[in-house]
Design a protein around this motif. Structure first.
Motif, mmCIF file in Angstrom:
data_model
loop_
_atom_site.group_PDB
_atom_site.id
_atom_site.type_symbol
_atom_site.label_atom_id
_atom_site.label_comp_id
_atom_site.label_asym_id
_atom_site.label_seq_id
_atom_site.Cartn_x
_atom_site.Cartn_y
_atom_site.Cartn_z
ATOM 1 N N ASP A 22 0.784 -1.100 -0.063
ATOM 2 C CA ASP A 22 -0.119 0.005 0.098
ATOM 3 C C ASP A 22 1.136 1.220 0.115
ATOM 4 O O ASP A 22 0.565 2.213 -0.448
ATOM 5 C CB ASP A 22 -0.895 -0.025 1.272
ATOM 6 N N ARG A 23 1.888 1.255 0.765
ATOM 7 C CA ARG A 23 2.853 2.563 0.389
ATOM 8 C C ARG A 23 3.582 2.684 -0.581
ATOM 9 O O ARG A 23 3.693 3.751 -1.075
ATOM 10 C CB ARG A 23 4.152 2.175 1.712
ATOM 11 N N ALA A 24 3.898 1.396 -1.174
ATOM 12 C CA ALA A 24 4.526 1.503 -2.813
ATOM 13 C C ALA A 24 3.703 2.037 -3.824
ATOM 14 O O ALA A 24 3.992 2.597 -4.671
ATOM 15 C CB ALA A 24 4.865 -0.134 -3.121
ATOM 16 N N PHE A 25 2.159 1.789 -3.595
ATOM 17 C CA PHE A 25 1.336 2.234 -4.696
ATOM 18 C C PHE A 25 0.596 3.531 -3.956
ATOM 19 O O PHE A 25 -0.530 4.031 -4.531
ATOM 20 C CB PHE A 25 0.461 1.219 -5.034
ATOM 21 N N SER A 26 0.960 4.210 -3.000
ATOM 22 C CA SER A 26 0.308 5.143 -2.492
ATOM 23 C C SER A 26 0.053 6.598 -3.306
ATOM 24 O O SER A 26 1.073 6.676 -4.173
ATOM 25 C CB SER A 26 0.875 5.590 -1.182
ATOM 26 N N ALA A 27 -0.822 7.291 -3.273
ATOM 27 C CA ALA A 27 -1.131 8.170 -4.156
ATOM 28 C C ALA A 27 -0.077 9.540 -3.981
ATOM 29 O O ALA A 27 0.357 9.559 -2.775
ATOM 30 C CB ALA A 27 -2.480 8.701 -3.911
ATOM 31 N N MET A 28 -0.049 10.518 -4.891
ATOM 32 C CA MET A 28 0.676 11.650 -4.677
ATOM 33 C C MET A 28 0.038 12.776 -4.797
ATOM 34 O O MET A 28 -0.907 12.840 -5.590
ATOM 35 C CB MET A 28 1.981 11.492 -5.574
ATOM 36 N N ASP A 29 0.607 13.898 -3.733
ATOM 37 C CA ASP A 29 -0.097 15.127 -4.203
ATOM 38 C C ASP A 29 0.107 15.528 -5.541
ATOM 39 O O ASP A 29 1.144 15.515 -5.989
ATOM 40 C CB ASP A 29 0.188 15.754 -3.160
ATOM 41 N N PRO A 30 -0.983 16.017 -6.188
ATOM 42 C CA PRO A 30 -0.807 16.412 -7.677
ATOM 43 C C PRO A 30 -0.042 17.789 -7.583
ATOM 44 O O PRO A 30 0.808 17.937 -8.684
ATOM 45 C CB PRO A 30 -2.430 16.820 -7.855
ATOM 46 N N VAL A 31 0.185 18.759 -6.713
ATOM 47 C CA VAL A 31 0.772 19.687 -6.716
ATOM 48 C C VAL A 31 2.397 19.348 -6.643
ATOM 49 O O VAL A 31 3.391 19.754 -7.490
ATOM 50 C CB VAL A 31 0.591 20.747 -5.704
ATOM 51 N N ALA A 32 2.694 18.413 -5.835
ATOM 52 C CA ALA A 32 3.750 17.670 -5.454
ATOM 53 C C ALA A 32 4.374 17.046 -7.031
ATOM 54 O O ALA A 32 5.697 17.093 -7.316
ATOM 55 C CB ALA A 32 4.178 16.864 -4.440
ATOM 56 N N ALA A 33 3.551 16.419 -7.430
ATOM 57 C CA ALA A 33 3.489 15.569 -8.711
ATOM 58 C C ALA A 33 3.965 16.604 -9.762
ATOM 59 O O ALA A 33 4.938 16.204 -10.451
ATOM 60 C CB ALA A 33 2.650 14.889 -9.259
ATOM 61 N N TYR A 34 3.366 17.715 -9.995
ATOM 62 C CA TYR A 34 3.382 18.723 -11.228
ATOM 63 C C TYR A 34 4.987 19.222 -10.871
ATOM 64 O O TYR A 34 5.636 19.557 -11.816
ATOM 65 C CB TYR A 34 2.467 19.722 -10.941
ATOM 66 N N GLN A 35 5.283 19.476 -9.726
ATOM 67 C CA GLN A 35 6.564 20.070 -9.479
ATOM 68 C C GLN A 35 7.811 19.109 -9.525
ATOM 69 O O GLN A 35 9.108 19.512 -9.131
ATOM 70 C CB GLN A 35 6.453 20.765 -8.015
ATOM 71 N N GLY A 36 7.530 17.897 -9.640
ATOM 72 C CA GLY A 36 8.512 16.830 -9.971
ATOM 73 C C GLY A 36 9.129 16.605 -8.756
ATOM 74 O O GLY A 36 10.128 15.569 -8.741
ATOM 75 N N ARG A 37 8.623 16.441 -7.737
ATOM 76 C CA ARG A 37 8.922 16.039 -6.511
ATOM 77 C C ARG A 37 8.981 14.450 -6.406
ATOM 78 O O ARG A 37 8.230 13.816 -6.991
ATOM 79 C CB ARG A 37 8.098 16.464 -5.135
ATOM 80 N N PRO A 38 9.764 13.690 -5.689
ATOM 81 C CA PRO A 38 9.685 12.110 -5.586
ATOM 82 C C PRO A 38 8.424 11.757 -4.757
ATOM 83 O O PRO A 38 7.769 12.569 -4.125
ATOM 84 C CB PRO A 38 10.929 11.916 -4.578
ATOM 85 N N PRO A 39 7.891 10.538 -5.109
ATOM 86 C CA PRO A 39 6.800 10.200 -4.405
ATOM 87 C C PRO A 39 6.871 9.776 -2.799
ATOM 88 O O PRO A 39 8.256 9.720 -2.486
ATOM 89 C CB PRO A 39 6.512 8.815 -5.246
ATOM 90 N N PRO A 40 6.046 9.838 -2.215
ATOM 91 C CA PRO A 40 6.282 9.702 -0.915
ATOM 92 C C PRO A 40 6.904 8.360 -0.273
ATOM 93 O O PRO A 40 7.762 8.045 0.446
ATOM 94 C CB PRO A 40 4.727 9.563 0.040
ATOM 95 N N HIS A 41 6.840 7.260 -1.174
ATOM 96 C CA HIS A 41 7.574 6.204 -1.029
ATOM 97 C C HIS A 41 7.600 5.611 -2.357
ATOM 98 O O HIS A 41 7.019 5.585 -3.391
ATOM 99 C CB HIS A 41 6.514 5.013 -0.296
ATOM 100 N N ALA A 42 9.031 4.824 -2.425
ATOM 101 C CA ALA A 42 9.366 4.205 -3.696
ATOM 102 C C ALA A 42 8.543 2.878 -3.853
ATOM 103 O O ALA A 42 7.998 2.290 -3.117
ATOM 104 C CB ALA A 42 10.929 3.604 -3.670
ATOM 105 N N CYS A 43 8.220 2.598 -5.329
ATOM 106 C CA CYS A 43 7.424 1.437 -5.721
ATOM 107 C C CYS A 43 8.374 -0.050 -5.575
ATOM 108 O O CYS A 43 8.951 -0.088 -6.714
ATOM 109 C CB CYS A 43 6.850 1.671 -6.919
ATOM 110 N N VAL A 44 8.556 -0.294 -4.481
ATOM 111 C CA VAL A 44 9.601 -1.463 -4.363
ATOM 112 C C VAL A 44 8.860 -2.481 -3.623
ATOM 113 O O VAL A 44 7.893 -2.545 -2.554
ATOM 114 C CB VAL A 44 10.597 -1.132 -3.432
ATOM 115 N N SER A 45 8.591 -3.832 -4.139
ATOM 116 C CA SER A 45 8.090 -4.748 -3.456
ATOM 117 C C SER A 45 8.845 -5.626 -2.405
ATOM 118 O O SER A 45 10.073 -5.511 -2.225
ATOM 119 C CB SER A 45 7.915 -6.113 -4.549
#
Length: 209
Positions: A22-45
Motif C-alpha cells: 500500500d505504501r509502494a502504490f500510495s497516491a501522490m499530491d498533484p501539486v508535488a507531482a507537477y513540481q517533479g517531487r519524488p513520491p512519498p514511497h518508492a514502488c518497491v516490492s
C-alpha cells in the motif's frame, strides 16, 4: 504456474506485506507531482524482483496510485480484492497478465501487458501505447474517449463494450469477438476488425483511415 506456487504467492500477502504494498502504490499530491517531487514511497516490492520487475504478483490491490509514474512492476494475477483501482496514474513496462480487476484504468499505459486479464465492466480512460490485450476479457467495458496506439487485441473478448469516440491507431484484431459492441463516432487508423466480426456492432459515424 502450479497450484502450490499459486497458493504460496497468495498466502505471502500477510498484513505487513500488504501495508508495504500500500505504501509502494500510495497516491501522490498533484501539486508535488507537477513540481517533479519524488513520491512519498518508492514502488518497491517487499518480495524483491522477478525477471527484473518488482514482484507484486497476486496482490489484492487497495486504493489508487494517483499522480504516480509506476515502472516495471509485475501485477500478474492481481485482483481488486481490497477495492483497488488503476486510475490517474502512468504505468510503463508493467505486467497485468491474468489479473482479475473491475477497475477504473487510466491515465497512461505504455508497453504494458494484459494477457488473458479479466477486466470485464471496467472503465478505460486515457492513452494505451504498445499494450498487449491478447485473450483478455474486456466485455462490457466502457471507454471515456480513450486512445489505443499499436495495441494487440488478438483473441480478446470485447462483447458489448461501450467505446464511443475512441481512437484505434494501428491495432491488431485477429480473432477478437465483439457481439453488440458500440463504437459510435470512433476512428480506426491503419487497421480494422474483420467486418463479419462487427456484424452486430453499432458503427454509426465511425471513420476508417
Amino acid at each position: 504456474m502450479t497450484a502450490s506456487t499459486t497458493a504460496e504467492l497468495k498466502a505471502r500477502w500477510h498484513p505487513e506485506a500488504l501495508a508495504a504494498a500500500d505504501r509502494a502504490f500510495s497516491a501522490m499530491d498533484p501539486v508535488a507531482a507537477y513540481q517533479g517531487r519524488p513520491p512519498p514511497h518508492a514502488c518497491v516490492s517487499p518480495f524483491g524482483q522477478v525477471d527484473g520487475y518488482e514482484d507484486f504478483r497476486h496482490l489484492p490491490l487497495a486504493g489508487a496510485p494517483a499522480n504516480r509514474r509506476i515502472e516495471r512492476v509485475d501485477l500478474s494475477f492481481a485482483t481488486d480484492g481490497r477495492g483497488g483501482q488503476l486510475a490517474q496514474a502512468t504505468f510503463i513496462d508493467c505486467r497485468f497478465d491474468y489479473s482479475a480487476i473491475e477497475s477504473n484504468l487510466g491515465k497512461h499505459f505504455e508497453r504494458c501487458t494484459f494477457v488473458r486479464a479479466k477486466l470485464a465492466r471496467s472503465l478505460l480512460r486515457g492513452h494505451y501505447v504498445d499494450c498487449d490485450f491478447r485473450g483478455a476479457d474486456l466485455s462490457r467495458c466502457t471507454s471515456g474517449e480513450a486512445t489505443f496506439t499499436r495495441c494487440d487485441f488478438s483473441g480478446a473478448r470485447l462483447v458489448a463494450v461501450q467505446w464511443p469516440r475512441t481512437v484505434f491507431d494501428q491495432c491488431r484484431w485477429d480473432d477478437a469477438t465483439f457481439g453488440s459492441a458500440v463504437f459510435t463516432g470512433s476512428r480506426f487508423i491503419g487497421s480494422r476488425p474483420d467486418s463479419r466480426a462487427l456484424a452486430m456492432a453499432l458503427m454509426a459515424k465511425v471513420e476508417f483511415a
